[in-house]
Design an enzyme around this catalytic site. Sequence first.
Site, short mmCIF file in Angstrom:
data_model
loop_
_atom_site.label_atom_id
_atom_site.label_comp_id
_atom_site.label_asym_id
_atom_site.label_seq_id
_atom_site.Cartn_x
_atom_site.Cartn_y
_atom_site.Cartn_z
N HIS A 122 0.92 -0.95 0.04
CA HIS A 122 0.04 0.17 0.03
C HIS A 122 0.98 1.35 0.04
O HIS A 122 1.76 1.63 0.89
CB HIS A 122 -1.03 -0.08 1.22
CG HIS A 122 -2.03 1.08 1.13
ND1 HIS A 122 -1.95 2.38 0.98
CD2 HIS A 122 -3.40 0.70 1.02
CE1 HIS A 122 -3.27 2.79 0.91
NE2 HIS A 122 -4.01 1.75 0.82
N HIS A 123 0.58 2.23 -0.91
CA HIS A 123 1.69 3.19 -1.17
C HIS A 123 1.36 4.27 0.00
O HIS A 123 2.48 5.08 0.22
CB HIS A 123 1.17 3.79 -2.49
CG HIS A 123 2.21 4.94 -2.71
ND1 HIS A 123 1.96 6.31 -2.84
CD2 HIS A 123 3.52 4.63 -3.19
CE1 HIS A 123 2.93 6.94 -3.14
NE2 HIS A 123 3.95 6.02 -3.54
#
Length: 179
Positions: free
Chosen positions: A156-157
Amino acid sequence: MSIKLDITKIIKAKYKLYPVMLYYLTRLVNRHQEFRMDYNEKQEVGFFSDMIPSYTVFHKESETFSILWTLFTDNLDDFCANYEKDLEQFGNNHSLSGKPDMPGNCFSVSMIPWTTFEGFQLNLQEGYQYLRPIFTMGKYYEDDGRIILPLAVQVHHAVCDGYHLCRFLNELQEMINDF
């Protein structure tokens, strides 16, 4: 991100690839906080002090999968022995959760040993809320005298940037090189 790992040393050492990769991935996940992040029951972002791998096993006769998990130990041979015990005890359980009572501090690993790939993507229903890393390995192959394993990593960025992912993958290749 999908990359190609040189796993020649693991294969030449005649170790089983899956438990060795589970061991290395877990060592690195536990080394870096950004790979141990998740929401707590109040939907606040925090991190686990340590993580353990959950992984899929394939049932040839039914063409289905089950999820097992193995407690992490810092010694490769001990971890591989624990993996083998879990596989022997729970590997023939055909329910989705092959080994019961999965702890909350697990991250996902799977393998697609039937094909190699250049890219791989998962679309999770709760994707915006899923902060843990997901690792997918493909079929390894020989290329110019080296054994190559495709590895896809989904992160997840919001908790893990390209820098962190590249550092992780470089450290993973270094660990394998030192096998």
